[in-house]
Motif scaffolding. Structure first.
Motif, short mmCIF file in Angstrom:
data_model
loop_
_atom_site.label_atom_id
_atom_site.label_comp_id
_atom_site.label_asym_id
_atom_site.label_seq_id
_atom_site.Cartn_x
_atom_site.Cartn_y
_atom_site.Cartn_z
N GLY A 1 61.38 59.58 62.14
CA GLY A 1 61.10 58.74 63.46
C GLY A 1 62.33 57.86 63.81
N TYR A 2 63.04 57.29 62.84
CA TYR A 2 64.11 56.62 62.95
C TYR A 2 65.35 57.73 63.64
N ARG A 3 65.52 58.86 62.68
CA ARG A 3 66.42 60.00 63.02
C ARG A 3 66.22 60.29 64.40
N LYS A 4 64.97 60.22 64.78
CA LYS A 4 64.62 61.08 66.13
C LYS A 4 65.08 59.92 67.00
N ALA A 5 64.83 58.77 66.85
CA ALA A 5 65.25 57.70 67.70
C ALA A 5 66.71 57.79 67.83
N LEU A 6 67.50 57.85 66.76
CA LEU A 6 68.94 57.94 67.08
C LEU A 6 69.63 59.19 67.75
N ARG A 7 68.75 60.24 67.51
CA ARG A 7 69.01 61.50 68.24
C ARG A 7 68.94 61.15 69.68
N LEU A 8 67.84 60.59 70.09
CA LEU A 8 67.86 60.19 71.66
C LEU A 8 68.82 59.38 72.13
N HIS B 1 60.68 65.25 71.67
CA HIS B 1 60.38 65.50 70.23
C HIS B 1 61.21 65.91 69.26
N GLY B 2 61.11 65.41 68.01
CA GLY B 2 61.62 65.71 66.73
C GLY B 2 62.89 65.25 66.68
N ASP B 3 63.11 65.18 65.13
CA ASP B 3 64.62 64.80 64.71
C ASP B 3 65.57 65.91 64.46
N ARG B 4 65.16 67.28 64.74
CA ARG B 4 66.11 68.39 64.51
C ARG B 4 66.44 68.32 62.99
N ASP C 1 57.84 62.74 64.39
CA ASP C 1 57.13 61.55 63.85
C ASP C 1 56.35 60.87 65.06
N LYS C 2 55.09 60.82 64.98
CA LYS C 2 54.09 60.60 66.01
C LYS C 2 54.22 58.94 66.13
N ALA C 3 54.66 58.24 65.13
CA ALA C 3 54.77 56.59 65.03
C ALA C 3 55.88 56.21 66.09
N MET C 4 56.79 57.31 66.39
CA MET C 4 57.99 56.76 66.91
C MET C 4 58.03 57.84 68.40
N ILE C 5 57.95 57.17 69.44
CA ILE C 5 58.13 57.93 70.60
C ILE C 5 59.21 57.73 71.66
N GLY C 6 59.73 58.87 72.20
CA GLY C 6 60.99 58.44 72.80
C GLY C 6 61.12 59.36 74.26
#
Length: 317
Positions: free
Chosen positions: A135-142, A86-89, A94-99
Motif C-alpha cells: 500500500g505504501y509502495r503504491k502510494a509512493l509510485r503514484l 491500482h497496484g504497486d507494480r 492494497d485495498k486499504a490504500m486508495i489513490g
C-alpha cells in the motif's frame, strides 16, 4: 443516526422534537411553541456538549460509523473526475490504500489516502484501513508519477496504524514507511496532507509528510492510540481516557505544538452531521494551501519542507 454515549442527551431531545412534530401533523393541536422550545434547548445542549469535548470524546467522534471516509471525501471533492489507479507494480493492489487522479476546483491533484470499510464485509476487504507494505509502495509510485507530470499531491489520512501482521513485516513494512517519508521530503511538487479521521503511528506518517498539514476539528494524530498506550502503561484498556489526555493528540493540541498548520472546522456535532459543508470547507483549505505553494520554486518548496520538519520537537526549558 447512531449516537455515542455522551450524545444521549441530544438523542432524547431529538426524539422529543420528532414526537412533537408528529403530534402537530396528526392533530389540530398547535404545538409550534413547544417545538420551538425543544429545538432551542436542543441547540443549547449541542453547543454545551461539542464545545467542551474531552480528548477521548474527540477520538470517539473520529471513529463515528457515520463519519465520511476517504472515498467519501474524494467523491465530495472531485465528483466524477476521480480516476483510481491500482497496484504497486511489485506485489499486489492494497485495498486499504486508495489513490488516483482527480480535479478539485478545476485543478488536477494526485489524491492518496487510507480507506476503511462501512460494514463487516467491507472492513475486511479494506483491512480496517491498515495498509500493508504494498500500500505504501503504491502510494509512493503514484507520488512519483505526480512528480513526473508536475501534479500536486493531496493525502487524506484515516488509519489506526499500518498493518502489524507477520506477513507485512516479512515484506518490509518498516522500510516501506521509512522510504515514503524520505521520498516525500524530497518530492518536487506541493504536498497537502489532511487528517480526516484517525492519524495513528507510522501508518499515518507513511503518507503524512506535507508542505501543509491540516486536521479536521474532531480528529486525532499521535504515535499510538489511547487504547494501546493504556495497555502498555497500565496493562489494561480501562485507562484509555487518561491516556488520550496525556498524549495531547487532539487538533487543538497539535496546532499548539506547531505540528500541524491549521484546523479545519467541522459542522456542529461533527463532519457526519453535514457532509456537504465539510467537503466544501476541506476544498477551500486544499485550494488555499495549493495557491500558497504553487508560487514557490522547486528548491524553495523542498527547503521550506525540510525546515518545517527539522524544527519539530524544538523546545526551551
Amino acid at each position: 443516526m447512531e449516537y455515542l454515549d455522551f450524545e444521549l442527551p441530544i438523542k432524547e431531545l431529538e426524539d422529543q422534537l420528532e414526537k412533537c412534530q408528529v403530534i402537530g401533523q396528526e392533530s389540530e393541536v398547535d404545538v409550534t411553541s413547544t417545538c420551538t422550545q425543544i429545538n432551542e434547548k436542543l441547540i443549547e445542549t449541542k453547543k454545551s456538549i461539542y464545545e467542551n469535548l474531552t480528548a477521548w470524546q474527540r477520538v470517539q467522534l473520529s471513529r463515528h460509523p457515520s463519519r465520511p471516509y476517504t472515498l467519501d471525501h474524494v467523491r465530495g471533492l472531485c465528483g466524477d473526475t476521480f480516476l483510481e489507479l491500482h497496484g504497486d507494480r511489485g506485489f499486489k493492489d492494497d485495498k486499504a490504500m486508495i489513490g488516483g487522479l482527480g480535479k478539485i476546483g478545476g485543478q488536477s491533484f494526485m489524491i492518496i489516502g487510507q480507506q476503511k470499510g462501512y460494514n463487516t464485509k467491507t472492513r475486511q476487504y479494506r483491512n480496517f484501513g491498515m495498509a500493508n507494505p504494498e500500500g505504501y509502495r503504491k502510494a509512493l509510485r503514484l507520488m512519483k508519477m505526480a512528480e513526473k507530470f508536475g501534479i500536486p499531491v493531496v493525502t487524506l489520512i484515516d488509519t489506526p496504524g499500518a498493518y502489524p501482521g507477520l506477513e507485512a513485516e516479512e515484506r518490509g513494512q518498516g522500510e516501506a514507511i521509512a522510504r515514503n517519508i524520505y521520498e516525500m521530503v524530497l518530492l518536487q511538487v506541493p504536498i497537502i496532507t489532511i487528517i480526516v479521521g484517525e492519524g495513528a503511528s507510522g501508518g499515518a506518517l507513511g503518507i503524512g509528510v506535507g508542505d501543509r498539514v491540516y486536521m479536521l476539528e474532531n480528529t486525532w494524530y499521535s504515535v499510538i492510540s489511547p487504547e494501546s498506550c493504556s495497555s502498555i502503561l497500565w496493562k489494561s484498556w480501562e485507562y484509555k481516557e487518561r491516556a488520550a489526555d496525556a498524549l495531547k493528540l487532539t487538533s487543538a493540541d497539535m496546532k499548539k505544538q506547531n505540528l500541524v498548520d491549521d484546523i479545519i472546522p467541522e459542522p456542529l456535532g461533527g463532519a457526519h452531521y453535514d457532509r456537504e459543508t465539510t467537503f466544501r470547507t476541506v476544498e477551500e483549505y486544499i485550494l488555499k494551501g495549493y495557491n500558497e505553494l504553487k508560487v514557490l520554486s522547486t528548491e524553495d518548496l523542498i527547503a521550506q519542507r525540510m525546515d518545517k520538519y527539522t524544527k519539530m520537537g524544538e523546545f526551551k526549558e
